[in-house]
Design an enzyme around this catalytic site. Structure first.
Site, PDB file in Angstrom:
ATOM      1  N   ASP A 210      18.329   5.952  79.782  1.00  9.39           N
ATOM      2  CA  ASP A 210      17.505   4.759  79.601  1.00  9.39           C
ATOM      3  C   ASP A 210      16.219   5.116  78.862  1.00  9.39           C
ATOM      4  OD1 ASP A 210      19.212   3.085  80.994  1.00  9.39           O
ATOM      5  OD2 ASP A 210      18.104   3.211  82.877  1.00  9.39           O
TER       6      ASP A 210
ATOM      7  N   GLU B 178      23.517   9.035  81.836  1.00  6.79           N
ATOM      8  CA  GLU B 178      22.704   8.848  83.046  1.00  6.79           C
ATOM      9  C   GLU B 178      23.403   7.990  84.091  1.00  6.79           C
ATOM     10  OE1 GLU B 178      18.941   6.934  82.361  1.00  6.79           O
ATOM     11  OE2 GLU B 178      18.474   6.819  84.499  1.00  6.79           O
TER      12      GLU B 178
ATOM     13  N   TYR C 195      23.387  20.314 111.946  1.00 10.43           N
ATOM     14  CA  TYR C 195      23.866  20.006 113.294  1.00 10.43           C
ATOM     15  C   TYR C 195      24.273  21.262 114.058  1.00 10.43           C
ATOM     16  CZ  TYR C 195      23.686  14.952 112.917  1.00 10.43           C
ATOM     17  OH  TYR C 195      23.240  13.660 112.810  1.00 10.43           O
TER      18      TYR C 195
END
Length: 364
Positions: free
Chosen positions: A245, A193, A97
């Site tokens: 996983d 995770e 910005y």
């Protein structure tokens, strides 16, 4: 201002002086930048990390295909120099910005979206061989950590055993001059995770019972979590284990912690922890731990595509990983850590992980 800050300002100043010299000589203004493409990335067996090669390309002001990016590169470098000079730290959103404006006499904006300024920041990082944090740029906090450790963050001394259910939020900048590890009593680091699984480990005080540090990046970890874990490994010789996983995405996150990522290949020696071992779920665990088959999930086409890509990566060529990938393809299933709750709420903290640690049931 620190010596490091002065060194960074000097490097940025030299970049600007080089452009001025080119203009004075009537030459085309240009900036040489490393090529950040797959064709310039390799796996370095010595450091065991993904690295950026030595190919560079010139970003030229008078090349119409480069002009906009050249302008953006100079703007970003100049703003970073200003921020460091003011002894401030800004977010990459703030930077976007601060630099976004319409060029006088035109309808052209310097930046249309943050997606334009972020890659320019990475170009400057890679060309100067600096981390974003060393440029006084910060990203939003993401990861959390708990364990028997005391740190000093600025003027505050923080005991990570007293962070309640939420843990200590890992700040964007964890460099030693910002976060000092004062005292630590742990035997290893467990990189988890998922946030929900981390909460289970924290609620069960796993870190206390098993004398470890537990940390999560809530999915793909940010640089801060990876850098802090690397510090724990390098400065305190703590082994690192990753609990993920059993799917291509979790396994890839593990590889990012261990070897680094393709997108940040220019800085992986400062972020990756090659000694990390995989203690996450595997398809083989379904039989080993008698996990009900109804909690497995069928691999979809996207999973299969990602699995095939990963099989070809140099850092996944080891026999154990190729066998796991083959098993996943043959069974055509994946498995989430939360599925272990089918065996009991605390099965993962009281039986599954302690047993895997005891058996040294790791993947390399």
């Amino acid at each position: 201002m620190t010596n490091k800050d002065e060194a960074v300002i000097k490097k940025l100043g030299e970049m600007g002086e080089q452009i001025i010299k080119q203009v004075d000589k009537g030459e085309q203004p240009s900036v040489d930048l490393p090529v950040r493409a797959l064709s310039n990335i390799y796996f370095d067996k010595k450091s065991r990390t993904i690295k950026l090669g030595d190919k560079t390309s010139a970003r030229q002001f008078l090349n119409i295909a480069h002009t906009r990016k050249f302008m953006q590169t100079v703007l970003v470098a100049s703003e970073i120099k200003k921020v460091i000079g003011q002894k401030a730290t800004v977010s990459i959103r703030d930077l976007y910005y601060a630099l976004k404006h319409t060029i006088e006499g035109t309808n052209e904006n310097t930046f249309e979206e943050q997606g334009e300024s972020d890659p320019i920041i990475e170009d400057i990082e890679s060309s100067l061989n600096l981390l974003r944090e060393e440029l006084h740029l910060a990203a939003s906090s993401k990861g959390v950590i708990a364990g028997n450790m005391t740190i000093k963050d600025g003027k505050d001394t923080i005991d990570l055993t007293r962070m309640g259910s939420g843990g200590w939020g890992v700040p964007s900048n964890v460099e030693p001059d910002k976060v000092e590890i004062k005292d630590i009593d742990a035997e290893y680091v467990l990189f988890i995770e998922k946030d929900a699984v981390w909460k289970r480990f924290n609620e069960d005080a796993f870190w206390k019972k098993h004398k470890c540090i537990i940390i999560t990046g809530r999915g793909q970890p940010s640089r801060a979590e990876r850098r802090f874990v690397q510090r724990l490994n390098h400065e305190h010789n703590l082994p690192v284990f990753a609990l993920m996983d059993a799917d291509p995405w979790g396994m890839y996150i593990y590889s990012v912690i261990k070897q680094g990522s393709i997108s940040l290949s220019y800085s992986e020696e400062k972020l990756a922890t090659p000694e990390t071992k995989y203690i996450g779920l595997t398809v083989k665990d379904v039989e080993t731990y008698k996990i009900p088959k109804e909690v497995t999930i069928k691999l979809n086409q996207l999973d299969a595509k990602r699995l095939k890509e990963m099989e070809g990566y140099e850092w996944f060529k080891k026999k154990e990983w190729q066998e796991e990938f083959q098993r996943m393809r043959e069974k055509a299933v994946k498995l989430e850590l939360e599925a272990l709750s089918k065996k009991g709420i605390r099965f993962i903290t009281e039986e599954y992980l302690p047993n895997k640690m005891k058996q040294k049931d790791f993947l390399p």
